[in-house]
Scaffold this motif. Structure first.
Motif: not given
Length: 605
Positions: A59, A84, A87-88
């Motif tokens: 990442l 994104s 996702d984090v």
């Protein structure tokens, strides 16, 4: 240790094996089961933190490069997007849930520390997901617009040895351009939501962007690796010529347009939409956001009011100490006049950049000779003193530190900002060197990276309150090391501590009490001999990164209090060298975890 404990348990059971065999057999099974559970929980922690670190590098490929993992040198951070961000969030929530399923009461030693630190960090990361920091993706103090040129200059962590190294950076630059475009999109979203940078910060970002909009590729900082080609024996003349052409194309067709697009947006759209209010509390949910930043940067249950009051008390105390120096040197005016004298007399300033660097090199050697009096553990890596690069000097701090390469291939760097020599008085040399280099940041960060027993996530974990608290605590060791014998050098130490005390007042004033930029500047002007440009840069720093400036004095106080408590408790058994080892040897951690760890250590003495 676990095997020894298990063997001891079995030996005790065997000692009385002729009586009540059934009960003892049951006890033996229970002991074996208990020890097996300890091992299982410990293994869970080890596997968890290893998986986390490996996945985090995917990442964060830029972080991977800095920690010496070169597998992702052609990748950039994913562009800012709903995906994104999700996702984090999923990544942090997944690992927090897994950490919570581990029974910490069954852990000891490093396994216990691993779990405590990891659990704390994941909880804090998840807590931060509720605040839209991505809508203000960079400012004059930090962000890819300044970071990427450092990386691509040829003098940082990105390697430029093989042809593939050069090709990796070309590909990585495509990702950089995509990220810059996504940052513009995010800032437009921020404009719609009323979450934007203050105008006073936007105007400081503009010249940083403009510096990379060049008309000739050789004028770019990114041309540094091209200049290195001629001395690279690994590359044939044909390879060098091809890479030179590819790099010139990358600079002029990818990098310059990316900076140009961002600059045009910030000048024409973003600046007019910038806010006049500077405090975080002026934004929606800003009070909670600032409270979160206090927690992030202090790791302690402190309120803005607690910190503000502590700062006011420290500012008054240090002013009194400064007045004693005024009397000692025989200055006839009052303290404000002494401040003016220190800001204006040419004897307190260097003539040029070379003099600055030379002075810090000399004090480095002096300090290094004195350190064994208070330390028994030293970093293997050395550090070097460098001037801050011209393209970022105008908005950078007076000094900073960059960690060495983990494999020892690159030393640490103690950066001195020589942009404004009036902001680098010569009486700061000793205290600033202690703080940024040895035994401050260089000691703490280099040792943390070099301890082989630490898992990777802890080698590179960063807690501002620990790192900055340690560095300011290191400054307080100056007299113990035999430094600050010159009254002006002692004033330099007081001046630096006063800066950190004023930060407590100004940071909380700006972000919790509605202070204006001008009010903050006036407070610092009244209570220090800092130059005007330096004061303005400092205040704008606090505006840009709320809460970070609180970490110094809060961390110093916490470490000093721990030392005093343990010295009182242990009396003759207390050894300050061993105390320093215990603070440093396990890397950065939240202050409550450090306190618990030191108490356990003291219990063994």
């Amino acid at each position: 240790m676990r095997l020894s404990l298990l063997a001891a348990s079995v030996a005790i059971l065997l000692t009385g094996c002729h009586s009540n065999h059934a009960i003892q057999s049951s006890q033996a099974k229970a002991a074996v089961s208990s020890q097996a559970q300890v091992h299982t929980e410990a293994q869970k922690v080890t596997e968890l933190v290893e998986r986390y670190f490996a996945e985090s590098l995917v990442l964060n490929p830029l972080s991977a490069t800095f920690v010496g993992v070169m597998d992702y040198n052609d990748r950039f951070t994913a562009p800012i997007s709903a995906k994104s961000l999700a996702d984090v969030a999923a990544f942090e929530q997944k690992y927090l849930a897994q950490a919570k399923r581990i029974d910490g009461t069954k852990l000891t030693g490093q396994d216990r520390l691993n779990h405590e630190i990891f659990l704390y960090a994941r909880q804090q990361a998840v807590d931060g997901l509720g605040f839209p920091s991505h809508l203000m993706p960079f400012n004059q103090m930090w962000g890819v617009q300044n970071f990427y040129p450092m990386l691509g200059s040829g003098s940082s962590a990105q390697p430029f040895h093989t042809e593939q190294d050069y090709l990796n950076f070309i590909k990585r630059t495509d990702g950089f351009a995509a990220y810059m475009d996504s940052a513009v999109t995010a800032m437009r979203d921020g404009m719609q939501q009323g979450i934007v940078l203050p105008k006073s910060l936007i105007v400081k970002v503009l010249p940083q962007l403009l510096a990379h909009i060049v008309s000739q590729p050789e004028d770019s900082v990114f041309y540094g690796p091209v200049n290195m080609l001629a001395d690279n024996a690994q590359l044939s003349p044909e390879q060098q010529a091809r890479l030179k052409a590819d790099y010139e194309q990358m600079i002029m067709q990818v990098i310059v347009p990316a900076y140009q697009r961002t600059y045009d947006f910030m000048l024409n759209e973003y600046l007019p939409a910038g806010r006049d209010a500077v405090g975080l509390s002026a934004l929606a949910n800003g009070k909670a956001w600032y409270e979160h930043m206090i927690a992030v940067n202090t790791t302690l249950p402190l309120t803005a009011e607690d910190i503000h009051q502590y700062g006011l008390e420290e500012v008054a105390r240090i002013r009194s100490e400064m007045d004693k120096v005024r009397e000692q040197v025989g200055f006839e005016g009052d303290l404000p006049a002494f401040f003016t004298h220190l800001k204006s007399d040419p004897k307190f300033f260097f003539a040029n950049e070379q003099e600055v660097i030379q002075a810090y090199e000399q004090v480095k050697a002096d300090i290094n000779r004195r350190l064994p009096a208070l330390f028994e553990v030293f970093p293997k890596a050395d550090y070097e003193v460098k001037a801050v690069e011209a393209y970022r000097a105008a908005s950078s701090a007076g000094a900073s530190y960059q960690q060495p390469a983990p494999d020892g291939s690159r030393p640490g760097i103690f950066y001195i900002n020589t942009h404004d020599l009036k902001s680098q008085p010569n009486y700061l040399v000793e205290t600033l060197s202690i703080h940024e280099a040895s035994p401050g940041h260089h000691f703490q960060i280099a040792i943390q990276q070099e301890v082989e027993a630490l898992p990777d996530f802890r080698k590179y974990e960063f807690y501002t309150v620990f790192a900055e608290g340690w560095a300011l605590y290191a400054e307080s060791l100056g007299k113990e090391l035999g430094l600050f014998s010159d009254p002006y050098m002692w004033y330099g130490r007081l001046s630096d501590e006063q800066l950190r005390a004023m930060r407590l007042v100004v940071d909380t004033g700006l972000h919790a009490k509605g202070w204006s930029r001008e009010q903050a500047i006036a407070f610092m002007r009244e209570n220090s001999s800092m130059g005007e440009a330096d004061i303005e840069a400092e205040v704008e720093r606090y505006i840009a990164i709320p809460g970070q400036a609180l970490s110094y004095k809060v961390g110093q106080r916490a470490i000093r209090q721990l030392r005093e408590k343990l010295a009182d408790r242990l009396e003759a058994r207390f050894d300050v060298r061993k105390f320093h080892t215990q603070v440093l040897i396990d890397g950065a951690m939240p202050m409550p975890v450090l306190e618990a760890k030191l108490n356990r250590w003291a219990h063994t003495l």
